[in-house]
Scaffold this motif. Structure first.
Motif, PDB file in Angstrom:
ATOM      1  N   LEU A  49       0.810  -1.217   0.000  1.00 18.42           N
ATOM      2  CA  LEU A  49       0.000   0.000   0.000  1.00 18.42           C
ATOM      3  C   LEU A  49       0.841   1.264   0.000  1.00 18.42           C
ATOM      4  O   LEU A  49       0.397   2.310  -0.467  1.00 18.42           O
ATOM      5  CB  LEU A  49      -0.919   0.027   1.231  1.00 18.42           C
ATOM      6  CG  LEU A  49      -2.006  -1.032   1.299  1.00 18.42           C
ATOM      7  CD1 LEU A  49      -2.681  -1.005   2.664  1.00 18.42           C
ATOM      8  CD2 LEU A  49      -3.024  -0.838   0.183  1.00 18.42           C
ATOM      9  N   LEU A  53      -0.382   6.920   4.051  1.00 20.46           N
ATOM     10  CA  LEU A  53      -1.765   6.826   3.582  1.00 20.46           C
ATOM     11  C   LEU A  53      -2.491   8.164   3.719  1.00 20.46           C
ATOM     12  O   LEU A  53      -3.714   8.207   3.836  1.00 20.46           O
ATOM     13  CB  LEU A  53      -2.519   5.737   4.361  1.00 20.46           C
ATOM     14  CG  LEU A  53      -1.972   4.321   4.259  1.00 20.46           C
ATOM     15  CD1 LEU A  53      -2.894   3.335   4.978  1.00 20.46           C
ATOM     16  CD2 LEU A  53      -1.773   3.872   2.827  1.00 20.46           C
ATOM     17  N   TRP A  56      -6.241   9.089   2.606  1.00 26.37           N
ATOM     18  CA  TRP A  56      -7.045   7.882   2.393  1.00 26.37           C
ATOM     19  C   TRP A  56      -8.196   7.809   3.390  1.00 26.37           C
ATOM     20  O   TRP A  56      -8.037   8.107   4.570  1.00 26.37           O
ATOM     21  CB  TRP A  56      -6.189   6.626   2.539  1.00 26.37           C
ATOM     22  CG  TRP A  56      -5.178   6.407   1.465  1.00 26.37           C
ATOM     23  CD1 TRP A  56      -4.354   7.350   0.913  1.00 26.37           C
ATOM     24  CD2 TRP A  56      -4.857   5.180   0.828  1.00 26.37           C
ATOM     25  NE1 TRP A  56      -3.537   6.758  -0.029  1.00 26.37           N
ATOM     26  CE2 TRP A  56      -3.823   5.427  -0.096  1.00 26.37           C
ATOM     27  CE3 TRP A  56      -5.323   3.883   0.967  1.00 26.37           C
ATOM     28  CZ2 TRP A  56      -3.265   4.433  -0.888  1.00 26.37           C
ATOM     29  CZ3 TRP A  56      -4.771   2.879   0.171  1.00 26.37           C
ATOM     30  CH2 TRP A  56      -3.762   3.167  -0.745  1.00 26.37           C
ATOM     31  N   ARG A  57      -9.355   7.356   2.895  1.00 25.96           N
ATOM     32  CA  ARG A  57     -10.524   7.080   3.743  1.00 25.96           C
ATOM     33  C   ARG A  57     -10.607   5.571   3.886  1.00 25.96           C
ATOM     34  O   ARG A  57     -10.728   4.854   2.889  1.00 25.96           O
ATOM     35  CB  ARG A  57     -11.779   7.641   3.094  1.00 25.96           C
ATOM     36  CG  ARG A  57     -11.691   9.166   2.885  1.00 25.96           C
ATOM     37  CD  ARG A  57     -12.649   9.640   1.825  1.00 25.96           C
ATOM     38  NE  ARG A  57     -12.343   9.001   0.536  1.00 25.96           N
ATOM     39  CZ  ARG A  57     -13.156   8.986  -0.515  1.00 25.96           C
ATOM     40  NH1 ARG A  57     -14.326   9.576  -0.461  1.00 25.96           N
ATOM     41  NH2 ARG A  57     -12.804   8.376  -1.638  1.00 25.96           N
ATOM     42  N   VAL A  58     -10.543   5.092   5.138  1.00 24.45           N
ATOM     43  CA  VAL A  58     -10.325   3.665   5.413  1.00 24.45           C
ATOM     44  C   VAL A  58     -11.412   3.092   6.320  1.00 24.45           C
ATOM     45  O   VAL A  58     -11.839   3.749   7.280  1.00 24.45           O
ATOM     46  CB  VAL A  58      -8.943   3.461   6.072  1.00 24.45           C
ATOM     47  CG1 VAL A  58      -8.683   1.997   6.384  1.00 24.45           C
ATOM     48  CG2 VAL A  58      -7.833   4.028   5.184  1.00 24.45           C
ATOM     49  N   ALA A  72      -3.375   1.851   9.689  1.00 25.07           N
ATOM     50  CA  ALA A  72      -3.736   2.884   8.710  1.00 25.07           C
ATOM     51  C   ALA A  72      -3.701   4.272   9.350  1.00 25.07           C
ATOM     52  O   ALA A  72      -3.185   5.225   8.758  1.00 25.07           O
ATOM     53  CB  ALA A  72      -5.116   2.588   8.123  1.00 25.07           C
ATOM     54  N   ALA A  77      -3.785   8.140   7.598  1.00 25.64           N
ATOM     55  CA  ALA A  77      -5.046   8.131   6.854  1.00 25.64           C
ATOM     56  C   ALA A  77      -5.926   9.303   7.283  1.00 25.64           C
ATOM     57  O   ALA A  77      -5.931   9.711   8.446  1.00 25.64           O
ATOM     58  CB  ALA A  77      -5.775   6.804   7.079  1.00 25.64           C
ATOM     59  N   ASP A 128     -11.501   4.641   0.189  1.00 27.54           N
ATOM     60  CA  ASP A 128     -10.350   4.296  -0.644  1.00 27.54           C
ATOM     61  C   ASP A 128      -9.803   2.911  -0.336  1.00 27.54           C
ATOM     62  O   ASP A 128      -9.159   2.291  -1.173  1.00 27.54           O
ATOM     63  CB  ASP A 128      -9.232   5.328  -0.433  1.00 27.54           C
ATOM     64  CG  ASP A 128      -9.707   6.728  -0.744  1.00 27.54           C
ATOM     65  OD1 ASP A 128     -10.085   6.973  -1.906  1.00 27.54           O
ATOM     66  OD2 ASP A 128      -9.723   7.575   0.174  1.00 27.54           O
ATOM     67  N   LEU A 129     -10.046   2.432   0.897  1.00 25.00           N
ATOM     68  CA  LEU A 129      -9.494   1.155   1.341  1.00 25.00           C
ATOM     69  C   LEU A 129     -10.425   0.526   2.367  1.00 25.00           C
ATOM     70  O   LEU A 129     -10.847   1.194   3.311  1.00 25.00           O
ATOM     71  CB  LEU A 129      -8.108   1.384   1.967  1.00 25.00           C
ATOM     72  CG  LEU A 129      -7.394   0.203   2.608  1.00 25.00           C
ATOM     73  CD1 LEU A 129      -7.107  -0.901   1.591  1.00 25.00           C
ATOM     74  CD2 LEU A 129      -6.089   0.672   3.265  1.00 25.00           C
ATOM     75  N   GLY A 156     -10.130   2.165  -5.797  1.00 21.57           N
ATOM     76  CA  GLY A 156     -10.046   1.804  -4.379  1.00 21.57           C
ATOM     77  C   GLY A 156      -9.694   0.335  -4.192  1.00 21.57           C
ATOM     78  O   GLY A 156      -9.807  -0.479  -5.118  1.00 21.57           O
TER      79      GLY A 156
END
Length: 194
Positions: A49, A53, A56-58, A72, A77, A128-129, A156
């Motif tokens: 990855l 991050l 990023w929206r996790v 994350a 993130a 995104d993840l 994603g």
């Protein structure tokens, strides 16, 4: 020589392997079926990855120990949501967040919720993840993939951990990007839109 009695099941811990919380330990209460993602697998996953991050929206859908979601967040993130159905585990996750995020600035939400129901209500294209590591004995792999796939933005990723390789139905629009195996654990990164 008399055999030793088995160790009593009790609390354990996992170690965050990277980011600002690197080497921090997450105490994990005993819970039947709880199987935190091994350090070695998490190291591989975050090498795939990338270590940063930011933005990023996790979602960590079956959080358990919270190891994936905390990794994350540790790597910057923009938002991390942890879902855990077991109230005691959700409480332990909140305690770990409070201990690590002393000033309350880490964008992490912990919900005591059923992951499949939560994902079915969530906004399409909002993540995104997504980490999917459901209890192996419950065979939730395909329902979890079906619930998670619409939540992904284009490009994603879904991380899926299972006791055997799980093929995503073509209708979900996911393709295998990376995969590996560690002992009895199979893991895959699936990408939306190729």
């Amino acid at each position: 020589m008399k055999p030793r009695p088995p160790k009593a099941a009790g609390p354990g811990e996992v170690r965050i392997v990277g980011g600002v919380w690197k080497r921090s330990k997450l105490p994990v209460p005993f819970s039947p079926g709880l199987r935190p993602t091994p350090d070695r697998v998490r190291e591989t996953l975050f090498n795939w990855l990338g270590q940063d991050l930011a933005g990023w929206r996790v979602l960590d859908a079956f959080a358990g120990s919270g190891a994936l979601g905390f990794e994350a967040a540790s790597r910057g993130a923009a938002g991390v949501t942890l879902l855990e159905r077991d109230a005691a585990l959700a409480s332990a996750l909140r305690a770990n967040l409070k201990r690590l995020d002393k000033d309350g600035t880490v964008p992490m939400v912990i919900e005591n919720a059923d992951a499949l129901a939560w994902m079915r209500r969530a906004a399409p294209g909002s993540l995104d993840l997504v980490f999917l590591d459901p209890p192996f004995a419950q065979d939730l792999f395909l329902p979890a993939l079906a619930a998670a796939a619409p939540l992904l933005a284009e490009g994603g990723l879904i991380y899926l951990e299972s006791p055997h390789p799980v093929e995503a139905p073509p209708a979900l629009g996911l393709s295998v990007w990376k995969e590996g195996r560690a002992g009895a654990v199979h893991y895959r990164l699936l990408r939306r839109g190729g």
